[in-house]
Design a protein around this motif. Structure first.
Motif, PDB file in Angstrom:
ATOM      1  N   UNK A  13      10.081   4.975  10.170  1.00 42.11           N
ATOM      2  CA  UNK A  13       9.340   4.063  10.418  1.00 42.11           C
ATOM      3  C   UNK A  13       8.487   3.974  11.547  1.00 42.11           C
ATOM      4  N   UNK A  14       8.377   4.853  12.176  1.00 39.77           N
ATOM      5  CA  UNK A  14       7.481   5.206  13.281  1.00 39.77           C
ATOM      6  C   UNK A  14       6.091   5.585  12.632  1.00 39.77           C
ATOM      7  N   UNK A  15       5.973   5.549  11.381  1.00 40.51           N
ATOM      8  CA  UNK A  15       4.671   5.850  10.739  1.00 40.51           C
ATOM      9  C   UNK A  15       4.115   4.428  10.273  1.00 40.51           C
ATOM     10  N   UNK A  16       4.985   3.485  10.534  1.00 38.68           N
ATOM     11  CA  UNK A  16       4.553   2.052   9.746  1.00 38.68           C
ATOM     12  C   UNK A  16       4.346   0.998  10.991  1.00 38.68           C
ATOM     13  N   UNK A  17       3.104   0.254  10.804  1.00 40.76           N
ATOM     14  CA  UNK A  17       2.822  -0.847  11.696  1.00 40.76           C
ATOM     15  C   UNK A  17       2.823  -1.999  10.778  1.00 40.76           C
ATOM     16  N   UNK A  18       4.298  -2.769  10.759  1.00 42.65           N
ATOM     17  CA  UNK A  18       4.496  -3.903  10.074  1.00 42.65           C
ATOM     18  C   UNK A  18       3.490  -5.014  10.312  1.00 42.65           C
ATOM     19  N   UNK A  19       3.041  -5.054  11.514  1.00 41.73           N
ATOM     20  CA  UNK A  19       2.106  -6.182  12.035  1.00 41.73           C
ATOM     21  C   UNK A  19       0.903  -5.979  11.174  1.00 41.73           C
ATOM     22  N   UNK A  20       0.015  -5.064  11.492  1.00 40.66           N
ATOM     23  CA  UNK A  20      -1.016  -4.446  10.888  1.00 40.66           C
ATOM     24  C   UNK A  20      -1.120  -4.185   9.367  1.00 40.66           C
ATOM     25  N   UNK A  21       0.008  -4.015   8.692  1.00 37.18           N
ATOM     26  CA  UNK A  21       0.358  -3.740   7.349  1.00 37.18           C
ATOM     27  C   UNK A  21      -0.420  -2.372   6.814  1.00 37.18           C
ATOM     28  N   UNK A  22      -0.168  -1.212   7.832  1.00 37.05           N
ATOM     29  CA  UNK A  22      -0.712   0.119   7.508  1.00 37.05           C
ATOM     30  C   UNK A  22       0.449   1.079   7.990  1.00 37.05           C
ATOM     31  N   UNK A  23       0.344   2.202   7.378  1.00 38.25           N
ATOM     32  CA  UNK A  23       1.057   3.222   7.626  1.00 38.25           C
ATOM     33  C   UNK A  23       0.084   4.697   7.965  1.00 38.25           C
ATOM     34  N   UNK A  24       0.930   5.476   8.557  1.00 35.72           N
ATOM     35  CA  UNK A  24       0.025   6.783   8.786  1.00 35.72           C
ATOM     36  C   UNK A  24       0.808   7.809   8.303  1.00 35.72           C
ATOM     37  N   UNK A  25      -0.155   8.743   7.937  1.00 37.00           N
ATOM     38  CA  UNK A  25       0.502  10.225   7.448  1.00 37.00           C
ATOM     39  C   UNK A  25      -0.307  11.423   8.310  1.00 37.00           C
ATOM     40  N   UNK A  26       0.483  11.926   9.060  1.00 38.20           N
ATOM     41  CA  UNK A  26      -0.036  12.883   9.939  1.00 38.20           C
ATOM     42  C   UNK A  26      -0.784  14.072   9.129  1.00 38.20           C
ATOM     43  N   UNK A  27      -1.751  14.490   9.735  1.00 32.73           N
ATOM     44  CA  UNK A  27      -2.567  15.643   9.085  1.00 32.73           C
ATOM     45  C   UNK A  27      -1.911  16.848   8.808  1.00 32.73           C
ATOM     46  N   UNK A  28      -0.879  17.203   9.498  1.00 30.08           N
ATOM     47  CA  UNK A  28       0.431  18.383   9.034  1.00 30.08           C
ATOM     48  C   UNK A  28       0.970  18.225   7.803  1.00 30.08           C
ATOM     49  N   UNK A  29       1.155  16.748   7.608  1.00 34.05           N
ATOM     50  CA  UNK A  29       1.903  16.573   5.982  1.00 34.05           C
ATOM     51  C   UNK A  29       0.999  16.010   4.901  1.00 34.05           C
ATOM     52  N   UNK A  30      -0.521  16.436   5.114  1.00 34.68           N
ATOM     53  CA  UNK A  30      -1.488  16.014   3.984  1.00 34.68           C
ATOM     54  C   UNK A  30      -2.104  17.343   3.464  1.00 34.68           C
ATOM     55  N   UNK A  31      -2.222  17.564   2.604  1.00 33.74           N
ATOM     56  CA  UNK A  31      -3.012  18.893   1.981  1.00 33.74           C
ATOM     57  C   UNK A  31      -4.291  18.967   2.259  1.00 33.74           C
ATOM     58  N   UNK A  32      -5.326  17.975   2.598  1.00 35.23           N
ATOM     59  CA  UNK A  32      -6.705  17.765   3.121  1.00 35.23           C
ATOM     60  C   UNK A  32      -6.629  18.160   4.659  1.00 35.23           C
ATOM     61  N   UNK A  33      -5.444  18.204   5.329  1.00 32.24           N
ATOM     62  CA  UNK A  33      -5.127  18.245   6.581  1.00 32.24           C
ATOM     63  C   UNK A  33      -6.131  17.392   7.585  1.00 32.24           C
ATOM     64  N   UNK A  34      -6.120  16.083   7.127  1.00 32.27           N
ATOM     65  CA  UNK A  34      -6.916  14.932   7.762  1.00 32.27           C
ATOM     66  C   UNK A  34      -5.671  13.913   7.892  1.00 32.27           C
ATOM     67  N   UNK A  35      -5.633  13.317   9.036  1.00 34.44           N
ATOM     68  CA  UNK A  35      -4.720  12.142   9.033  1.00 34.44           C
ATOM     69  C   UNK A  35      -5.178  11.054   8.204  1.00 34.44           C
ATOM     70  N   UNK A  36      -4.271  10.570   7.409  1.00 30.13           N
ATOM     71  CA  UNK A  36      -4.408   9.467   6.491  1.00 30.13           C
ATOM     72  C   UNK A  36      -3.880   8.103   6.787  1.00 30.13           C
ATOM     73  N   UNK A  37      -4.545   7.193   6.901  1.00 29.53           N
ATOM     74  CA  UNK A  37      -4.106   5.873   7.129  1.00 29.53           C
ATOM     75  C   UNK A  37      -4.072   5.217   5.673  1.00 29.53           C
TER      76      UNK A  37
END
Length: 346
Positions: free
Chosen positions: A197-221
């Motif tokens: 839930x900490x990755x989700x902004x319900x008001x802005x309707x966006x979620x974030x995946x940290x760079x450490x959890x993405x193959x490209x090693x770039x934070x993904x919105x």
């Protein structure tokens, strides 16, 4: 001191010509084998000091340095597993003796029943480590030629909207919500299972995946569409930390008996959980979303990963194909043959 025995294992103790003391286990209970290794190491140290030879680095030396230097890679765990598999076969082997024949004997001998792509991943790792040892570490002078297997084109399996609807209705509620959310967002399996839930902004309707959890090693919105928001609202209150849970605990599996039963009831074959991501990308490209946008939304590092879906939407080529159509429609009058008058001889 030469060699000495500690318990049942022989150890080597050598003083190099430069005064450096080398102490290490011979990893054997055989005195003759330990003495042979001792003499070889002593000979190598003398040549390094007196003749300028390069140290004889082993497979373990290279593998350890590779893991230390590549710790930032998203696929470092895969590298570690492959290295763990290879090490018993290449134990204490100098890199200069790691030939193509040796590599092929291990990979084909142990993994010959696996797909060409699987075997190629072992060869590619070996090649990368050896190239690093030559080009950056200056440990070896050359790298053997490594020949890869030909691989079939990348697999693209996706569901149609009708198949999606049928499949989701046959899944239990907890798996249906997770699968529907994945198709709506294109998330990878690990990212959706570990979604907090900490990755989700319900008001802005966006979620974030940290760079450490993405193959490209770039934070993904990731923008959350109406479908994704509807699913998230239904999950509120089920767990304080994780979004997708079952009986109060975080989900840690997707393809299970319930998944397979739903596929069977839906008449769907050859569909893996990762194919939900293929489905997301395929439906987007078929409905005119530019490849560059899909690449950015999906967190892909290279264009090649998106190009695999290009054949699903050939409409962008229609304008160019029409060029020949215009040419063929023209009424071109054939050029009449000119009559040739006979030449009079004089």
């Amino acid at each position: 001191m030469g060699i000495l025995k500690r318990g049942t294992t022989w150890w080597i103790d050598i003083t190099a010509p430069g005064g450096q003391r080398v102490r290490q286990s011979a990893e054997t209970t055989d005195r003759k084998a330990a003495k042979e290794l001792h003499d070889r190491l002593k000979h190598d140290l003398w040549r390094q000091a007196k003749l300028g030879d390069k140290p004889r680095y082993t497979w373990e030396d290279a593998a350890l340095r590779w893991l230390n230097e590549q710790g930032h890679k998203a696929s470092i765990r895969d590298d570690a597993k492959k290295i763990e598999f290879l090490t018993p076969f290449f134990k204490r082997l100098p890199l200069t003796e790691l030939t193509w024949d040796r590599m092929q004997a291990v990979v084909e001998g142990q993994k010959g029943d696996k797909a060409p792509a699987t075997r190629n991943r072992y060869y590619q790792l070996l090649r990368s480590i050896l190239r690093r040892a030559m080009r950056e570490w200056n440990w070896i002078d050359s790298v053997p030629t490594i020949r890869l297997h030909r691989e079939p084109e990348g697999r693209v399996r996706y569901l149609t909207p009708t198949e999606i609807d049928t499949f989701l209705r046959n899944l239990p509620e907890h798996l249906g919500s997770l699968t529907r959310f994945t198709i709506a967002t294109g998330l990878r399996r690990a990212n959706v299972l570990g979604l907090k839930w900490s990755q989700i902004d319900m008001q802005r309707q966006v979620m974030t995946v940290a760079a450490s959890d993405i193959k490209s090693r770039k934070t993904l919105g990731i923008p959350l569409n109406a479908t994704a928001m509807e699913i998230l609202r239904a999950q509120i209150g089920k767990h304080d930390e994780y979004v997708f849970v079952y009986k109060g605990k975080r989900l840690n599996a997707t393809v299970n008996t319930a998944w397979r039963n739903a596929l069977k009831k839906s008449g769907i074959e050859n569909f893996r959980f990762h194919d939900t991501r293929h489905t997301w990308a395929s439906l987007l490209i078929q409905n005119g979303v530019p490849k560059g946008m899909i690449k950015e939304m999906g967190g892909w590092k290279s264009d090649s990963m998106v190009e695999r879906y290009a054949h699903l939407a050939p409409e962008h080529l229609a304008r160019h194909a029409a060029v020949i159509d215009e040419l063929l429609r023209k009424d071109v009058e054939p050029t009449p043959l000119q009559s040739v008058k006979p030449v009079k001889r004089t």
